[in-house]
Scaffold this motif. Structure first.
Motif, PDB file in Angstrom:
ATOM      1  N   GLY A   1      47.122  69.356  54.801  1.00  0.00           N
ATOM      2  CA  GLY A   1      46.154  68.813  53.850  1.00  0.00           C
ATOM      3  C   GLY A   1      44.951  69.719  53.735  1.00  0.00           C
ATOM      4  N   LEU A   2      44.414  69.870  52.535  1.00  0.00           N
ATOM      5  CA  LEU A   2      43.190  70.633  52.322  1.00  0.00           C
ATOM      6  C   LEU A   2      41.996  69.826  52.817  1.00  0.00           C
ATOM      7  CD1 LEU A   2      43.815  72.148  48.765  1.00  0.00           C
ATOM      8  CD2 LEU A   2      43.747  73.370  50.941  1.00  0.00           C
ATOM      9  N   PRO A   3      40.968  70.480  53.365  1.00  0.00           N
ATOM     10  CA  PRO A   3      40.697  71.915  53.324  1.00  0.00           C
ATOM     11  C   PRO A   3      41.310  72.724  54.455  1.00  0.00           C
ATOM     12  CG  PRO A   3      38.835  70.792  54.284  1.00  0.00           C
ATOM     13  CD  PRO A   3      39.820  69.721  53.924  1.00  0.00           C
ATOM     14  N   LEU A   4      42.219  72.145  55.238  1.00  0.00           N
ATOM     15  CA  LEU A   4      42.867  72.875  56.331  1.00  0.00           C
ATOM     16  C   LEU A   4      43.873  73.874  55.760  1.00  0.00           C
ATOM     17  CD1 LEU A   4      43.460  69.838  58.699  1.00  0.00           C
ATOM     18  CD2 LEU A   4      41.641  71.541  58.835  1.00  0.00           C
ATOM     19  N   ASP A   5      44.190  74.887  56.581  1.00  0.00           N
ATOM     20  CA  ASP A   5      45.091  75.938  56.105  1.00  0.00           C
ATOM     21  C   ASP A   5      46.468  75.402  55.768  1.00  0.00           C
ATOM     22  OD1 ASP A   5      43.134  77.936  56.455  1.00  0.00           O
ATOM     23  OD2 ASP A   5      43.604  78.096  58.580  1.00  0.00           O
ATOM     24  N   GLY A   6      46.922  74.389  56.509  1.00  0.00           N
ATOM     25  CA  GLY A   6      48.226  73.801  56.211  1.00  0.00           C
ATOM     26  C   GLY A   6      48.282  73.176  54.832  1.00  0.00           C
ATOM     27  N   GLY A   7      47.116  72.831  54.304  1.00  0.00           N
ATOM     28  CA  GLY A   7      47.073  72.279  52.949  1.00  0.00           C
ATOM     29  C   GLY A   7      47.548  73.283  51.912  1.00  0.00           C
ATOM     30  N   ARG A   8      47.350  74.577  52.191  1.00  0.00           N
ATOM     31  CA  ARG A   8      47.826  75.601  51.259  1.00  0.00           C
ATOM     32  C   ARG A   8      49.347  75.611  51.178  1.00  0.00           C
ATOM     33  NH1 ARG A   8      43.732  76.301  47.976  1.00  0.00           N
ATOM     34  NH2 ARG A   8      41.802  76.604  49.169  1.00  0.00           N
ATOM     35  N   LEU A   9      49.996  75.218  52.278  1.00  0.00           N
ATOM     36  CA  LEU A   9      51.454  75.128  52.247  1.00  0.00           C
ATOM     37  C   LEU A   9      51.886  74.011  51.313  1.00  0.00           C
ATOM     38  CD1 LEU A   9      54.224  75.966  53.298  1.00  0.00           C
ATOM     39  CD2 LEU A   9      53.878  74.437  55.262  1.00  0.00           C
ATOM     40  N   VAL A  10      51.224  72.855  51.426  1.00  0.00           N
ATOM     41  CA  VAL A  10      51.513  71.740  50.525  1.00  0.00           C
ATOM     42  C   VAL A  10      51.227  72.146  49.079  1.00  0.00           C
ATOM     43  CG1 VAL A  10      50.896  69.374  49.888  1.00  0.00           C
ATOM     44  CG2 VAL A  10      51.010  70.035  52.304  1.00  0.00           C
ATOM     45  N   GLU A  11      50.070  72.763  48.874  1.00  0.00           N
ATOM     46  CA  GLU A  11      49.698  73.205  47.536  1.00  0.00           C
ATOM     47  C   GLU A  11      50.741  74.141  46.949  1.00  0.00           C
ATOM     48  OE1 GLU A  11      45.609  75.033  45.761  1.00  0.00           O
ATOM     49  OE2 GLU A  11      46.723  76.344  47.121  1.00  0.00           O
TER      50      GLU A  11
ATOM     51  N   TRP B   1      44.942  65.099  48.592  1.00  0.00           N
ATOM     52  CA  TRP B   1      45.309  63.754  49.057  1.00  0.00           C
ATOM     53  C   TRP B   1      45.913  63.811  50.452  1.00  0.00           C
ATOM     54  CZ3 TRP B   1      43.670  59.271  47.567  1.00  0.00           C
ATOM     55  CH2 TRP B   1      43.191  59.117  46.260  1.00  0.00           C
ATOM     56  N   GLY B   2      46.627  64.911  50.746  1.00  0.00           N
ATOM     57  CA  GLY B   2      47.131  65.103  52.102  1.00  0.00           C
ATOM     58  C   GLY B   2      45.994  65.162  53.101  1.00  0.00           C
ATOM     59  N   GLY B   3      44.901  65.840  52.719  1.00  0.00           N
ATOM     60  CA  GLY B   3      43.729  65.916  53.582  1.00  0.00           C
ATOM     61  C   GLY B   3      43.117  64.555  53.836  1.00  0.00           C
ATOM     62  N   ARG B   4      43.064  63.714  52.812  1.00  0.00           N
ATOM     63  CA  ARG B   4      42.520  62.365  52.992  1.00  0.00           C
ATOM     64  C   ARG B   4      43.395  61.536  53.933  1.00  0.00           C
ATOM     65  NH1 ARG B   4      40.304  60.225  47.063  1.00  0.00           N
ATOM     66  NH2 ARG B   4      38.340  61.448  47.090  1.00  0.00           N
ATOM     67  N   ILE B   5      44.706  61.696  53.825  1.00  0.00           N
ATOM     68  CA  ILE B   5      45.617  60.965  54.714  1.00  0.00           C
ATOM     69  C   ILE B   5      45.409  61.399  56.163  1.00  0.00           C
ATOM     70  CG2 ILE B   5      48.049  60.648  55.314  1.00  0.00           C
ATOM     71  CD1 ILE B   5      48.670  60.818  52.304  1.00  0.00           C
ATOM     72  N   ILE B   6      45.163  62.692  56.363  1.00  0.00           N
ATOM     73  CA  ILE B   6      44.904  63.201  57.716  1.00  0.00           C
ATOM     74  C   ILE B   6      43.645  62.557  58.288  1.00  0.00           C
ATOM     75  CG2 ILE B   6      44.188  65.261  59.003  1.00  0.00           C
ATOM     76  CD1 ILE B   6      46.084  66.864  57.197  1.00  0.00           C
ATOM     77  N   VAL B   7      42.610  62.443  57.477  1.00  0.00           N
ATOM     78  CA  VAL B   7      41.367  61.804  57.933  1.00  0.00           C
ATOM     79  C   VAL B   7      41.625  60.364  58.358  1.00  0.00           C
ATOM     80  CG1 VAL B   7      39.061  61.052  57.257  1.00  0.00           C
ATOM     81  CG2 VAL B   7      39.894  63.277  56.521  1.00  0.00           C
ATOM     82  N   LEU B   8      42.398  59.635  57.559  1.00  0.00           N
ATOM     83  CA  LEU B   8      42.712  58.243  57.896  1.00  0.00           C
ATOM     84  C   LEU B   8      43.513  58.165  59.198  1.00  0.00           C
ATOM     85  CD1 LEU B   8      43.615  56.848  54.352  1.00  0.00           C
ATOM     86  CD2 LEU B   8      41.479  56.549  55.629  1.00  0.00           C
ATOM     87  N   ALA B   9      44.436  59.122  59.378  1.00  0.00           N
ATOM     88  CA  ALA B   9      45.232  59.139  60.611  1.00  0.00           C
ATOM     89  C   ALA B   9      44.358  59.434  61.825  1.00  0.00           C
ATOM     90  CB  ALA B   9      46.341  60.187  60.488  1.00  0.00           C
ATOM     91  N   ILE B  10      43.418  60.367  61.683  1.00  0.00           N
ATOM     92  CA  ILE B  10      42.491  60.692  62.779  1.00  0.00           C
ATOM     93  C   ILE B  10      41.620  59.491  63.119  1.00  0.00           C
ATOM     94  CG2 ILE B  10      40.467  62.079  63.378  1.00  0.00           C
ATOM     95  CD1 ILE B  10      41.702  64.394  61.829  1.00  0.00           C
ATOM     96  N   ALA B  11      41.117  58.818  62.066  1.00  0.00           N
ATOM     97  CA  ALA B  11      40.266  57.648  62.285  1.00  0.00           C
ATOM     98  C   ALA B  11      41.040  56.536  63.008  1.00  0.00           C
ATOM     99  CB  ALA B  11      39.722  57.146  60.955  1.00  0.00           C
ATOM    100  N   TYR B  12      42.299  56.367  62.627  1.00  0.00           N
ATOM    101  CA  TYR B  12      43.112  55.333  63.291  1.00  0.00           C
ATOM    102  C   TYR B  12      43.340  55.688  64.755  1.00  0.00           C
ATOM    103  CZ  TYR B  12      47.203  52.832  64.932  1.00  0.00           C
ATOM    104  OH  TYR B  12      48.070  52.082  65.698  1.00  0.00           O
ATOM    105  N   TRP B  13      43.732  56.936  65.018  1.00  0.00           N
ATOM    106  CA  TRP B  13      44.138  57.298  66.370  1.00  0.00           C
ATOM    107  C   TRP B  13      42.962  57.328  67.351  1.00  0.00           C
ATOM    108  CZ3 TRP B  13      48.711  57.443  68.591  1.00  0.00           C
ATOM    109  CH2 TRP B  13      48.835  58.053  69.836  1.00  0.00           C
ATOM    110  N   PHE B  14      41.839  57.865  66.914  1.00  0.00           N
ATOM    111  CA  PHE B  14      40.713  58.045  67.835  1.00  0.00           C
ATOM    112  C   PHE B  14      39.673  56.923  67.794  1.00  0.00           C
ATOM    113  CE2 PHE B  14      42.241  62.424  67.264  1.00  0.00           C
ATOM    114  CZ  PHE B  14      42.396  62.796  68.595  1.00  0.00           C
ATOM    115  N   LEU B  15      39.679  56.118  66.726  1.00  0.00           N
ATOM    116  CA  LEU B  15      38.675  55.058  66.612  1.00  0.00           C
ATOM    117  C   LEU B  15      39.297  53.665  66.574  1.00  0.00           C
ATOM    118  CD1 LEU B  15      36.235  56.662  64.003  1.00  0.00           C
ATOM    119  CD2 LEU B  15      36.108  56.738  66.497  1.00  0.00           C
ATOM    120  N   LEU B  16      40.153  53.412  65.590  1.00  0.00           N
ATOM    121  CA  LEU B  16      40.685  52.060  65.417  1.00  0.00           C
ATOM    122  C   LEU B  16      41.640  51.668  66.539  1.00  0.00           C
ATOM    123  CD1 LEU B  16      40.780  49.551  63.660  1.00  0.00           C
ATOM    124  CD2 LEU B  16      42.634  50.612  62.340  1.00  0.00           C
TER     125      LEU B  16
END
Length: 396
Positions: A173-183, A202-217
C-alpha cells in the motif's frame, strides 16, 4: 514520487538550509538532514534509553548514549534505503533532486521522468532490498561471536532495524514501497497508472486499519494496557501512512481526470475581433452565435475579452461609435493556448500564466474559443463550474 524542478544558486541553497542541514552528495545526489529528525532522535533516546539501562545495568548512563547511537544507525539505514532508490532510478535516467532524512524516515525527490510499471517496481523495491542486505550482513557478523558489549548490542539492533524497515516497506500500500507493486500490477492490467495509484492508496488505508487493530484494538479487547511508547509510535506511524495513502488516492483521481482537460473541449466558442473594431462589430458576432468575443491587437494576438455586461449596456445609437476596447477587459500577457493542448501539458502551461482567462487559437493563430480557469478546475476536480462560462468584469 516525482517533483519537477531543482533548486539552484543562492536561492536553492537558502531553501535547503531552511529545510535542513546539507550533508553533502553521494552518487551526485544531495543529502539533507531535516531538522525534524532531531525530534525522532530525542524520542529514541527517551524511549529506549531506560529500556537499555534496565536490560544492561552495567551501562549506567551510557545507555542513553547507546540509544542515541541507535537513532544514528536508524538514520544510516534509512539513508541506504533512499540511496538504493536514487541510484537504481539513475540507471533508468530518472534524475534525483535530493534525499531528505526527516521525522518520518526519509524520502527521495525526483525530477520529471517517464515511468513504466516494471521500472517503477524495480526502483521502489530497491530500497527494502538494500535493508535486507544490511540485515543479512549484520546477522553474519553476529554469527562470528567476535563482538561483545556495546558493539554486540548495536549490531543486533542494526540487524533487527533493517529487517523491520525492509518488511514494513514491502507492505502492499502507498506510501510504502510495496504500494508501487500494487500500483504497477493494476497499471499493467488496466493501462491506467491513475487507477493503480488509487488502488495502492486504498491498500495503504487498509494497512493502517490492520496496524490499528493489531497494536491498539486487539490489546484493548483483551484487557491489556497499551505500552505508552508503542501507542505513540502506532499513532504517529498510522497517521503518517493514512495521510500518505489519502494523498495518493487524491493524486490518482486527479491524474485520471487529466485526459478530460482539453483546451478545445473546455473552451467556450469565441471569435476574434481587431482592436480597431466597434461595439456594433461585437454585436454582429454575437448575432452569428458567437458566445465570446476576443479582442486582438495589431499583431493578431489576443489582448482582451469583451465583457458581456458592458456590451449589453451600450445604447444602440452609440454602438457604431464606441470602440470595442472600451467594453473589454485585458488578458494577461501571452494568455492564449493552441486548441490541441491538453492534459498535463496544458495544466503546466496555464500554471505559468496570470489571470483566469485564456484565448484558444487554431494552427493559423485565429481565435476559436475562450478558456477559463474555472472550466479547467472543474474538469480536474469533477466539481461543476459556475453557470457563467466566463466571469464578467476585470480579469483578476
Amino acid at each position: 514520487m516525482a517533483e519537477s524542478g531543482s533548486p539552484g544558486g543562492t536561492e536553492g541553497q537558502t531553501r535547503v538550509r531552511r529545510e535542513g542541514i546539507p550533508l553533502g552528495r553521494i552518487g551526485g545526489v544531495p543529502i539533507v538532514l531535516a531538522y525534524s529528525w532531531f525530534v525522532i532522535a530525542a524520542f529514541t533516546v527517551v524511549a529506549f534509553g531506560p529500556v537499555l539501562h534496565n536490560e544492561y545495568p552495567l551501562l549506567g548512563t551510557s545507555a542513553y548514549v547507546v540509544a542515541f547511537a541507535y537513532a544514528v544507525l536508524l538514520l544510516i539505514s534509512v539513508l541506504v534505503h533512499e540511496l538504493a532508490h536514487a541510484l537504481t532510478a539513475k540507471i533508468y535516467g530518472w534524475p534525483s533532486q535530493k534525499i531528505v532524512l526527516n521525522l518520518w524516515g526519509g524520502h527521495t525527490q525526483f525530477e520529471s521522468f517517464t515511468a513504466s510499471p516494471g521500472r517503477s517496481v524495480v526502483v521502489a523495491l530497491a530500497g527494502p532490498a538494500a535493508n535486507f542486505v544490511l540485515a543479512g550482513g549484520a546477522w553474519l557478523v553476529l554469527g562470528t561471536n567476535s563482538l561483545g558489549g556495546v558493539a554486540d548490542i548495536l549490531t543486533n539492533i542494526f540487524m533487527w532495524a533493517n529487517f523491520l524497515i525492509g518488511v514494513f516497506n514491502v507492505l502492499p500500500g502507498l506510501p510504502l514501497d510495496g504500494g508501487r507493486l500494487v500500483e504497477s500490477i493494476v497499471w499493467k492490467a488496466t493501462g491506467s497508472q491513475a487507477k493503480g495509484t488509487v488502488a495502492a492508496g486504498w491498500g495503504g488505508r487498509i494497512i493502517v486499519l490492520a496496524i490499528a487493530y493489531w497494536f491498539l484494538l486487539r490489546p484493548f479487547l483483551a484487557g491489556e494496557s497499551p505500552n505508552f511508547s508503542l501507542l505513540m509510535i502506532t499513532v504517529l506511524v498510522g497517521g503518517f501512512l493514512w495521510m500518505g495513502a489519502s494523498a495518493s488516492i487524491q493524486q490518482g483521481t486527479l491524474r485520471g481526470r487529466l485526459p478530460l482537460v482539453s483546451a478545445a473541449a473546455l473552451a467556450t466558442p469565441a471569435a476574434g475581433l481587431p482592436a480597431t473594431g466597434t461595439v456594433r462589430d461585437a454585436l454582429l458576432l454575437g448575432a452569428d452565435g458567437t458566445k465570446a468575443v476576443v479582442v486582438c491587437g495589431p499583431d493578431g494576438r489576443p489582448q482582451g475579452v469583451v465583457d458581456p455586461g458592458a456590451l449589453a449596456s451600450v445604447p444602440a445609437a452609440a454602438a457604431e461609435a464606441t470602440p470595442v476596447t472600451a467594453i473589454a477587459f485585458p488578458l494577461a500577457a501571452g494568455a492564449f493556448v493552441p486548441e490541441w493542448s491538453k492534459g498535463q501539458e496544458l495544466i503546466k502551461f496555464l500554471s505559468q500564466l496570470e489571470g483566469r482567462h485564456y484565448a484558444v487559437v487554431d494552427h493559423n493563430g485565429a481565435v476559436t474559443g475562450l478558456l477559463t480557469q474555472e472550466a479547467v478546475m472543474a474538469a480536474i476536480t469533477g466539481k461543476r463550474q459556475r453557470n457563467d462560462r466566463y466571469p464578467q468584469g476585470q480579469n483578476r
